[in-house]
Design an enzyme around this catalytic site. Structure first.
Site, PDB file in Angstrom:
ATOM      1  N   HIS A 236       0.928  -5.620  -1.507  1.00 25.62           N
ATOM      2  CA  HIS A 236       1.514  -4.302  -1.760  1.00 25.62           C
ATOM      3  C   HIS A 236       3.018  -4.427  -1.559  1.00 25.62           C
ATOM      4  CE1 HIS A 236       2.356  -0.033  -1.431  1.00 25.62           C
ATOM      5  NE2 HIS A 236       1.107   0.259  -1.719  1.00 25.62           N
ATOM      6  N   ARG A 256       7.169   6.346  -3.788  1.00 26.06           N
ATOM      7  CA  ARG A 256       7.789   6.114  -5.094  1.00 26.06           C
ATOM      8  C   ARG A 256       7.255   7.090  -6.134  1.00 26.06           C
ATOM      9  NH1 ARG A 256       5.909   0.778  -6.115  1.00 26.06           N
ATOM     10  NH2 ARG A 256       4.824   0.925  -4.133  1.00 26.06           N
TER      11      ARG A 256
END
Ligand code: FAD
Length: 597
Positions: A236, A256
């Site tokens: 990740h 994000r």
């Protein structure tokens, strides 16, 4: 020993995460007598840690969304290594499974019109993740757990399965121990559903907890089942890098998805420098376009921060390597300069508290320092896409411990939906298989005695090495040599070291007795971690290309030839390690192929 505790069921589900609970509910509703076994307390599975959401093309915010678009995103995200049929079923059935959770009491966040709200995540064309703030997994587990308990399904918690038992080539049961007393327990059942999650604990920097030691993967191998996609491990892009005690802890992609951007130490929004050809036509090429996309998806393309995870993780790695990293060796993730404090606290309450408490950083005022962390296993048990049965009759696998669905890279949000779609299918199939059997398989006394002997072996050695030092050495090796960027010579070195760890495990010993003994528990888990690590390292060495979560420095691009095949892992003839074979991917029918023209 005074007799081993024994129980008989139609279906035993190993694991109480989202996939195990959903499978158990389905099997119970199909009329089976069902038990759930889990090695920690009920409610402590990884699913509870899931933050961002559950992907389902419900079209609540964007009516243009549908299963075909979700299917296409998933296959492209996995660089076409996915089992197409699993990706199709997943995209088609996820909306119904989410609605069903709502019927069972899950309280999703809402759109202004009162529909289930959906949020943006990397690789998804439309806002698609059903969510509850950044605590989606918690609500999902609460809902499923409540239902499983209300239905009266038996739960054996803090109970670890160490072996699967067979009769005439088919599943007959499982062997386990109670963590507290160290006493053994035998489950007799013709259907076993593996729902044990992943194996990130074989790496040093990981978002995974102590439970993720690849038990289901190893149990399946030892029972004669096969694994696929093992070389594909997801790093990740955003884990905490500081303070050291929490290095690897996840920072959700929702940061994000909700507008956060990545910057290097020079203040540059560097993702624009790392847009791969494969995604160029669907990615914004200016900051203006990227910023407009959040409100107008029709006329703008996705920001590069929301490329699939493998792309973003590699870009961060490259920036740090080029000397443009932060003081603690990461890059900056900034939402403070982009959204109001009210918005951030409402949408990302767990992230706000996590940084405040652990790093003394106020994410509404300052950027976070983040870097890649080992997060998710795309690889797992090879199953039939419609029923989740493995090559062993009676053995099913679902959730993170199964393979095929996500190909070489999973899109965020596609795991929670995977759990409920295939959990239901596996539970239905496992119940049908058990009820259709003419006679029940029997567990042999010899197999029980062998399982018991295997579990107790570490007590038989005096003065050997303790399992903790071996685990630490394994974690360092996997981090250094089987990490985010790989190289043939390093993978070869990793395989040599794993062999040495196996020898050390043969000579290790544990202190004390069988009552709650974490050293003994780790000794048992370590054998699983080693088998799984060997599978990953060997498959990573064999796949001479870069694709999705598998990146080879010495073979930097994708190879069309490799794009047509899987690597299948099985236990070797003497049971001491694994062998690999190549297998052609199933052919996609023309009516689905047309989405990729
Ligand atoms: P789990 O939920 O991990 O359950 C595994 C179960 O197996 C546990 O009950 C464990 O005790 C049991 N078990 C293991 N071994 C044994 C054994 N030997 N004997 C008995 N029991 C055993 N995915 C998304 O889609 N969206 C997200 O927003 C998201 N966020 C995430 C955030 C974090 C921090 C993490 C770590 C993951 C996230 N993921 C997310 C991934 C997702 O949460 C997991 O892939 C998913 O929950 C796995 O579910 P599962 O049912 O396969 O296993």
């Amino acid at each position: 020993e005074g007799g081993i505790e024994r129980h008989t069921y139609d279906v035993v589900v190993i694991g109480a995460g989202g996939s195990g609970l959903r499978a158990a509910i389905a099997a119970h509703e199909a009329g089976a007598n069902v038990a759930i076994v889990c090695k920690s307390l009920l409610g402590k599975a990884h699913t509870v840690m899931a933050e961002g959401g559950c992907a389902a093309a419900m079209g609540n915010l964007y009516p243009d969304d549908n299963w075909q678009v979700h299917f296409r995103d998933t296959m492209r995200g996995g660089k076409m290594l996915n089992n197409w049929r699993m990706a199709q079923l997943h995209a088609q059935e996820a909306p119904d499974r989410v609605m069903e959770l709502e019927d069972w009491g899950a309280l999703f966040d809402r759109t202004p019109d009162g529909l289930i709200s959906q949020r943006d995540f990397g690789g998804h064309r439309y806002a698609r993740l059903a969510h509850i703030g950044d605590r989606t997994g918690l609500e999902m587990i609460r809902t499923l757990q409540q239902r499983a308990v209300a239905l009266g399904i038996d739960v054996y918690m803090e109970c670890t399965v160490t072996d699967l038992l067979k009769s005439d080539g088919a599943i007959a049961g499982a062997f386990a121990y109670w963590r507290e007393t160290g006493r053994f327990i035998v489950f007799e059942a013709p259907s076993i559903v593996l729902a044990t999650g992943g194996f990130g604990k074989a790496w040093k920097v990981t978002s995974n907890s102590w439970e993720y030691t690849g038990d289901g993967h190893a149990l399946a191998l030892r029972a004669g089942a096969t694994l696929i996609n093992m070389e594909c491990v997801q790093f990740h892009p955003t884990g905490m890098v500081w303070p050291p005690s929490v290095k690897g802890l996840l920072v959700t992609e929702s940061v994000r998805g909700d507008g956060g951007i990545l910057k290097n130490s020079e203040g540059r929004r560097f993702m624009f420098d790392h847009i791969p050809e494969y995604f160029r036509s669907e990615t914004a090429d200016s900051e203006e376009e990227a910023d407009r996309w959040y409100d107008d998806k029709k006329n703008n393309r996705r920001p590069p921060e929301l490329l699939p995870r493998d792309e973003v993780a590699r870009a961060i790695n490259a920036e740090v390597k080029a000397g443009r990293g932060t003081p603690h060796g990461g890059v900056y993730l900034d939402i403070a300069s982009r959204r109001t404090p009210e918005f951030i606290k409402k949408r990302l309450p767990s992230m706000y508290h996590q940084f405040k408490e652990l790093a003394d950083v106020d994410i509404t005022a300052e950027p976070m320092e983040i870097g890649p962390t080992c997060h998710y296993a795309m690889g797992g048990v090879e199953v039939d896409p419609d029923t989740e049965v493995s090559v062993v009759p009676g053995l099913y696998a679902v959730g993170e411990c199964s393979g095929g669905m996500h190909g070489s890279n999973r899109l965020g949000g596609n795991s929670l939906s995977d759990l409920i779609v295939f959990g239901k299918r596996a539970g239905d199939a496992a119940a049908a298989y058990a009820s259709g059997l003419g006679s029940r398989p029997t567990v042999s006394d010899g197999d029980v005695a062998a399982a018991q002997q295997g579990a107790l072996a570490p007590f038989e050695v005096d003065g050997g090495e303790n399992p903790y030092t071996i685990q630490q050495d394994l974690q360092q090796t996997m981090n250094d040599l089987v990490g985010i960027i790989r190289e043939g010579s390093e993978l070869e070195e990793a395989i040599v070291r794993i062999d040495q760890f196996k020898e050390r495990v043969g000579r290790m010993s544990v202190e004390g007795h069988r009552q709650y003994n974490p050293g003994w528990h780790l000794a048992i888990d370590l054998r699983n971690m080693l088998l799984v690590s060997e599978a990953v390292a060997k498959a990573a060495l064999a796949r001479q290309e870069s694709r999705g979560g598998h990146t080879r420095n010495d073979f930097p691009g994708p190879d069309p030839e490799w794009g047509t095949k899987n690597l299948v892992v099985r236990l070797n003839a003497d049971g001491t390690g694994v062998d690999l074979t190549e297998q052609a991917l199933p052919e996609m029918p023309d009516d689905l192929k047309k989405f990729f023209d």
